[in-house]
Design a protein around this motif. Structure first.
Motif, short mmCIF file in Angstrom:
data_model
loop_
_atom_site.label_atom_id
_atom_site.label_comp_id
_atom_site.label_asym_id
_atom_site.label_seq_id
_atom_site.Cartn_x
_atom_site.Cartn_y
_atom_site.Cartn_z
N ALA A 1 0.78 -1.02 0.08
CA ALA A 1 -0.08 0.01 0.17
C ALA A 1 0.74 1.11 0.13
O ALA A 1 0.61 2.31 -0.87
CB ALA A 1 -1.06 0.15 1.16
N ILE A 2 1.78 1.27 0.80
CA ILE A 2 2.87 2.54 0.78
C ILE A 2 3.60 2.71 -0.42
O ILE A 2 3.77 3.77 -1.01
CB ILE A 2 3.86 2.39 2.13
N GLY A 3 4.13 1.40 -1.20
CA GLY A 3 4.84 1.68 -2.35
C GLY A 3 4.12 1.96 -3.35
O GLY A 3 4.48 2.90 -4.20
N SER A 4 3.05 1.47 -3.45
CA SER A 4 2.00 1.74 -4.62
C SER A 4 1.57 3.23 -4.27
O SER A 4 1.56 3.94 -5.54
CB SER A 4 0.72 1.09 -4.59
N GLY A 5 1.43 3.73 -3.21
CA GLY A 5 1.05 5.08 -3.17
C GLY A 5 2.29 6.04 -3.35
O GLY A 5 2.12 7.10 -4.11
N LEU B 1 -6.92 7.21 15.08
CA LEU B 1 -5.63 7.01 14.93
C LEU B 1 -5.21 5.53 14.73
O LEU B 1 -4.30 5.22 13.90
CB LEU B 1 -4.64 7.62 16.04
N ARG B 2 -6.14 4.77 15.39
CA ARG B 2 -5.87 3.45 15.18
C ARG B 2 -6.20 3.08 13.41
O ARG B 2 -5.81 2.26 12.93
CB ARG B 2 -6.46 2.37 16.04
N THR B 3 -7.35 3.74 13.24
CA THR B 3 -7.74 3.35 11.73
C THR B 3 -6.76 3.91 10.62
O THR B 3 -6.60 3.40 9.67
CB THR B 3 -9.05 4.06 11.59
N TRP B 4 -6.11 5.22 10.97
CA TRP B 4 -5.21 5.56 10.17
C TRP B 4 -3.90 4.84 10.12
O TRP B 4 -3.18 4.70 8.93
CB TRP B 4 -4.77 6.92 10.71
N SER B 5 -3.60 3.95 11.10
CA SER B 5 -2.52 3.03 11.10
C SER B 5 -2.65 1.87 10.50
O SER B 5 -2.01 1.19 10.13
CB SER B 5 -2.03 2.96 12.66
N ARG B 6 -3.94 1.33 10.47
CA ARG B 6 -4.32 -0.07 10.12
C ARG B 6 -4.99 -0.10 8.91
O ARG B 6 -4.82 -1.13 8.12
CB ARG B 6 -5.24 -0.74 11.19
N ASP B 7 -5.98 0.93 8.37
CA ASP B 7 -6.57 0.81 7.23
C ASP B 7 -5.53 0.88 6.03
O ASP B 7 -5.09 1.85 5.79
CB ASP B 7 -7.63 1.75 7.42
N LEU B 8 -5.39 -0.12 5.09
CA LEU B 8 -4.45 0.09 4.08
C LEU B 8 -4.93 0.92 3.15
O LEU B 8 -4.00 1.64 2.25
CB LEU B 8 -4.34 -1.47 3.48
N ALA B 9 -6.17 1.32 2.96
CA ALA B 9 -6.54 2.24 1.92
C ALA B 9 -6.12 3.63 2.55
O ALA B 9 -5.74 4.42 1.72
CB ALA B 9 -8.09 2.33 1.78
N ARG B 10 -6.20 4.10 3.74
CA ARG B 10 -5.58 5.23 4.35
C ARG B 10 -4.23 5.42 4.12
O ARG B 10 -3.66 6.53 4.06
CB ARG B 10 -6.30 5.36 5.93
N ASN B 11 -3.78 4.09 4.54
CA ASN B 11 -2.04 4.29 4.31
C ASN B 11 -1.71 4.70 2.97
O ASN B 11 -0.70 5.53 2.65
CB ASN B 11 -1.34 3.02 4.50
N HIS B 12 -2.52 4.22 2.01
CA HIS B 12 -2.34 4.37 0.29
C HIS B 12 -2.46 5.80 0.17
O HIS B 12 -1.58 6.46 -0.47
CB HIS B 12 -3.15 3.25 -0.52
N GLN B 13 -3.55 6.39 0.64
CA GLN B 13 -4.06 7.81 0.56
C GLN B 13 -2.83 8.69 1.11
O GLN B 13 -2.65 9.59 0.57
CB GLN B 13 -5.38 8.06 1.33
#
Length: 578
Positions: free
Chosen positions: A163-167, A264-276
């Motif tokens: 998710a991070i790499g593609s973002g 904050l837990r959602t921002w750290s765990r949700d892969l869609a938000r990690n990508h965004q």
């Protein structure tokens, strides 16, 4: 073949019944813009093969990144719909490929590929005959590359590293497209780079020029991409496995603290938000760093503000991404849900924005007052607008636990989500305008002005969002559950307008950003930095005494267009006849 034709007919039937009302207006506007771009690409066919190959490289990148940015692309016919038919993956992929050619985007791209025909006519009869199959194969490559890129990003979003790499990658490429004028300017100085000929987007041009092997290479590539897409469709059926490693329990002493901890837990765990988040970070850095190709570092300090604006656009549907979990919020009133989300958004985005701004502004040595004032105002404006817009223009989202198949698709209405993101881009940018103007005129006085306006945006927009959630919570939940928006005042007024009023309002609100931002604000910045005769920025071509007046006139025109569009929507409804 029968399966493919059936799927194409299904796609036509769905589009015929769905392209109505607001969606038809959006589709028409997109088609008009696409037709302008296609006409410009066809014109390149008269200018030379090098420019045409470079133009098709841009189209290819648009096909690959557009669906990633706009929620997973066109999925009118989803592979899951046909899972019980027992079709082999390659046959299913072939049928969906034929159906993918039905729509406005393939049609506009096919018009752009007529540049191959123009080039062939200039070269000879045989070249013209080759141009026709080359255009069809080139379009098939574009469509399949789009499908494969979406499938690969979907697989990447099943892991945090992916998710991070593609973002990071997608943000960098989209920023390059946004700063395409930099590359065109560089091409004008050093010519089109030879790399465009090695990309699949240039093979059609090579085939028309007489290198017949390129036509066969396109056909082989279509076959390989079809196989890759079939394999990805097979993998798509697999479920996303949840993380099983232990995590520290959330602790909070107040209801508001619990909301912050949950977000904050959602921002750290949700892969869609990690990508965004990584997408916005990469976009901000690369967009600001692109002019370094021309030896100009004046845009580097704006990396932080650009990141804030893009991060807000990515979170424009904040409440919609929760799906039907909104009922938990409605059943526990008085928890300060809006304020908690605002604080959590600032906690995740502000440190990154501040670090980018300080680091890059230190490299250039300024302008510190303008950048700090702009950053403070944008952070407050974004934190206030994110919950407000997501509640007033909520797009029903898919429940997070049901995002299997295409993780990029967090909503059923990708067009509505895209429009919401563009609206957020414009509104957040406008929140920084007062502080920026004060900083340009009075220097360091703009910094406290930016802090003050940012705080007012944070408090005022948040207050409006709280009231909206309190008064319209049940309607919003119903929208989440059914996917149908309740009738609103704006919608009813829009529906009651005449066709002429609808057209004027749509064009004013849809295109007001062009004179306001690129031809107005950006052009004024270029003039202030003595960057003259820049691509399509009109003010940079004017005589010295007219440069700032032309930029100011463009800003006034943009504001007038927005005012006219808003005034038409706010005009009283005509009385109903009995």
């Amino acid at each position: 073949m029968a399966v493919a034709l059936t799927m194409a007919q299904m796609k036509i039937a769905v589009l015929r019944h769905s392209l109505r009302g607001e969606r038809a207006q959006m589709a028409g506007t997109g088609a008009a813009l696409g037709a302008c771009l296609a006409a410009g690409t066809v014109y390149l066919g008269f200018q030379g093969a090098d420019l045409l190959a470079a133009g098709y490289a841009v189209w290819m990148l648009g096909w690959m990144l557009g669906p990633v940015f706009m929620g997973g692309g066109d999925e009118t016919l989803r592979p899951e719909y046909f899972s019980l038919l027992g079709l082999p993956p390659r046959r299913l992929a072939a049928g969906l490929l034929v159906a993918a050619f039905v729509g406005l985007s393939p049609l506009v791209s096919l018009v752009a590929l007529l540049g191959l025909v123009i080039l062939g006519v200039r070269l000879g009869v045989a070249n013209t005959l080759i141009a026709l199959p080359a255009a069809v194969l080139q379009l098939a490559v574009f469509v399949l590359l789009s499908k494969v890129s979406v499938g690969l990003v979907g697989l990447a979003l099943r892991s945090r590293a992916g998710a991070i790499g593609s973002g990071l990658l997608n943000g960098a490429i989209l920023a390059g497209l946004g700063q395409i004028w930099v590359f065109f300017w560089a091409f004008g100085q050093i010519g089109v780079p030879s790399a465009v000929w090695y990309l699949p987007s240039g093979w059609g041009v090579l085939a028309v020029q007489g290198q017949w092997w390129a036509l066969g290479a396109l056909a082989v590539l279509v076959f390989l991409l079809l196989g890759a897409w079939a394999a990805l469709l097979n993998r798509r059926a697999g479920a996303v496995r949840p993380a099983t490693r232990g995590r520290r329990p959330m602790t909070a002493s107040t209801p508001g603290g619990a909301i912050v901890a949950k977000e904050l837990r959602t921002w750290s765990r949700d892969l869609a938000r990690n990508h965004q988040l990584t997408f916005a970070l990469s976009y901000g850095i690369c967009f600001a760093a692109s002019p370094l190709i021309l030896g100009w570092n004046g845009m580097l300090p704006f990396a932080g503000p650009i990141f804030v604006v893009m991060a807000a656009a990515m979170a424009a549907n904040l409440y919609g991404t929760d799906g039907t979990a909104l009922w938990l919020t409605l059943m526990t009133p008085g928890t300060g849900d809006v304020r908690g989300r605002q604080l959590a958004w600032l906690s995740t985005q502000a440190p990154i924005a501040i670090l980018l701004t300080v680091a890059f502004t230190s490299i250039t040595g300024g302008p510190w007052p303008l950048i700090l004032a702009l950053l403070a105002a944008l952070l407050g404006g974004a934190a206030g607008l994110v919950p407000l817009i997501s509640l007033y223009a909520l797009v029903p989202g898919t429940d997070p636990h049901r995002r299997a198949g295409n993780p990029l698709r967090t909503t059923e209405d990708d067009g509505g989500l895209t429009g919401l993101a563009y609206v957020m881009l414009a509104l957040v940018a406008l929140t920084g305008a007062p502080a920026a103007l004060i900083a340009l005129r009075y220097g360091w006085i703009g910094v406290p002005a930016g802090i003050l306006t940012g705080a007012l945006y944070y408090w005022g927009f948040g207050r409006l969002a709280e009231r909206r959630l309190r008064t319209h919570g049940p309607e919003l939940l119903n929208t989440m559950r059914t996917g149908r928006k309740a009738e609103t005042t704006v919608t009813s007024r829009y529906d009651s307008l005449s066709k002429k009023q609808k057209t004027i309002a749509w064009w004013c609100l849809g295109f007001g950003a062009i004179p306001l931002f690129p031809q107005g604000i950006v052009a004024a910045v270029f003039v202030a930095n003595d960057m003259l005769r820049h691509t399509w920025f009109l003010a940079t071509y004017m005589p010295p005494g007219l440069r700032y007046p032309v930029a100011a006139a463009m800003i006034a025109l943009g504001l007038t267009m927005y005012t006219v569009g808003a005034w038409i929507l706010k005009s009283p409804k005509p009385p109903k006849t009995p």
